[in-house]
Write a protein that holds these residues in place. Structure first.
Motif, PDB file in Angstrom:
ATOM      1  N   HIS A 194       0.877  -1.171   0.000  1.00 63.05           N
ATOM      2  CA  HIS A 194       0.000   0.000   0.000  1.00 63.05           C
ATOM      3  C   HIS A 194       0.919   1.227   0.000  1.00 63.05           C
ATOM      4  N   SER A 195       1.928   1.196  -0.872  1.00 66.32           N
ATOM      5  CA  SER A 195       2.939   2.253  -0.900  1.00 66.32           C
ATOM      6  C   SER A 195       2.325   3.550  -1.439  1.00 66.32           C
ATOM      7  N   THR A 196       2.734   4.670  -0.843  1.00 65.23           N
ATOM      8  CA  THR A 196       2.006   5.935  -0.974  1.00 65.23           C
ATOM      9  C   THR A 196       1.764   6.387  -2.417  1.00 65.23           C
ATOM     10  N   TYR A 197       2.814   6.446  -3.233  1.00 58.21           N
ATOM     11  CA  TYR A 197       2.639   7.039  -4.568  1.00 58.21           C
ATOM     12  C   TYR A 197       1.898   6.098  -5.516  1.00 58.21           C
ATOM     13  N   ALA A 198       2.128   4.801  -5.393  1.00 59.40           N
ATOM     14  CA  ALA A 198       1.382   3.866  -6.241  1.00 59.40           C
ATOM     15  C   ALA A 198      -0.099   3.864  -5.852  1.00 59.40           C
ATOM     16  N   VAL A 199      -0.384   3.995  -4.559  1.00 58.90           N
ATOM     17  CA  VAL A 199      -1.790   4.084  -4.134  1.00 58.90           C
ATOM     18  C   VAL A 199      -2.405   5.383  -4.647  1.00 58.90           C
ATOM     19  N   ALA A 200      -1.665   6.485  -4.544  1.00 58.47           N
ATOM     20  CA  ALA A 200      -2.175   7.771  -5.056  1.00 58.47           C
ATOM     21  C   ALA A 200      -2.504   7.644  -6.538  1.00 58.47           C
ATOM     22  N   LEU A 201      -1.603   7.024  -7.294  1.00 52.96           N
ATOM     23  CA  LEU A 201      -1.830   6.823  -8.731  1.00 52.96           C
ATOM     24  C   LEU A 201      -3.094   5.984  -8.955  1.00 52.96           C
ATOM     25  N   SER A 202      -3.294   4.970  -8.112  1.00 57.13           N
ATOM     26  CA  SER A 202      -4.433   4.053  -8.285  1.00 57.13           C
ATOM     27  C   SER A 202      -5.776   4.728  -8.026  1.00 57.13           C
ATOM     28  N   CYS A 203      -5.737   5.926  -7.422  1.00 59.44           N
ATOM     29  CA  CYS A 203      -6.978   6.648  -7.105  1.00 59.44           C
ATOM     30  C   CYS A 203      -7.340   7.683  -8.164  1.00 59.44           C
TER      31      CYS A 203
END
Ligand code: ZN
Length: 211
Positions: free
Chosen positions: A95-104
């Motif tokens: 649930h790494s921050t930037y990949a999660v941000a991208l996924s949203c």
């Protein structure tokens, strides 16, 4: 690799990911395929920074617990990937921050979320398909990953995070780190002026094994 060594390797790589901010709290999970056809996974609600080698969950391909603590609720999609990918030796989900941000983000390309701008993305990650949002642990997510598994080695779960497969745990961890750093660059570049120079089709093709 002997099982004890694999267990210690999972603990060490989990701690390394946690120490460098790739996971926080009890987010994220790891799994490894063992030689006898069973799997080691991180236990439910465990923190990657504080895994106990003796309490890792050992499960069968049907999900049955062989030994250790109860497995992560997300083990269903790990097993789906092992079923669909006979050469897959390990799965890393963060649930790494930037990949999660991208996924949203809205408007992502569902076939390949990141338009290439570095050779490393092309060589190590691409394509990165986007899977639609499902509640964590949903059997539908496992079904969809199993169906999509032959098309890629990395996947981005919408509003959730990345899933990376590898030939072994070190390979999957390395790619998961590369993916997180590439996602971070997506946001850094979009704060710049004048746009991004993406790699051209010819530049991408010369990086791929067959062109
Ligand atoms: Zn998750």
């Amino acid at each position: 690799m002997a099982e004890l060594h694999i267990r210690e390797h999972m603990v060490a790589l989990g701690a390394s990911l946690f120490a460098r901010g790739y996971s926080a709290g009890s987010g994220g999970n790891l799994s490894v395929r063992l030689d006898d056809g069973t799997f080691l996974t991180t236990p439910t609600n465990s923190c990657l920074g504080r895994l106990d080698a003796g309490r890792l969950s050992r499960i069968r391909l049907d999900g049955a617990l062989v030994s250790g603590d109860s497995p992560t609720k997300e083990s269903a999609f790990h097993l789906a990937l092992y079923r669909a990918k006979p050469d897959c030796g390990a799965v890393v989900h963060l649930h790494s921050t930037y990949a999660v941000a991208l996924s949203c983000l809205l408007g992502l390309d569902e076939q390949d979320v990141i338009r290439p701008f570095t050779p490393y993305y092309v060589m190590k990650i691409a394509p990165l398909p986007l899977l639609p949002y499902f509640k964590p642990g949903s059997p539908k997510l496992a079904e969809l990953l199993e169906a999509k598994a032959p098309t890629a080695k990395c996947f981005l779960l919408a509003n959730h995070g990345p899933v990376v497969t590898g030939k072994n745990l070190e390979d999957a961890v390395n790619v998961a780190e590369e993916l997180e750093e590439t996602a971070r660059l997506v946001f850094l570049l979009h704060q710049g002026q004048g746009g991004v120079r993406h790699l051209s089709g010819a530049e991408i093709r010369e990086l791929l094994p067959i062109h």
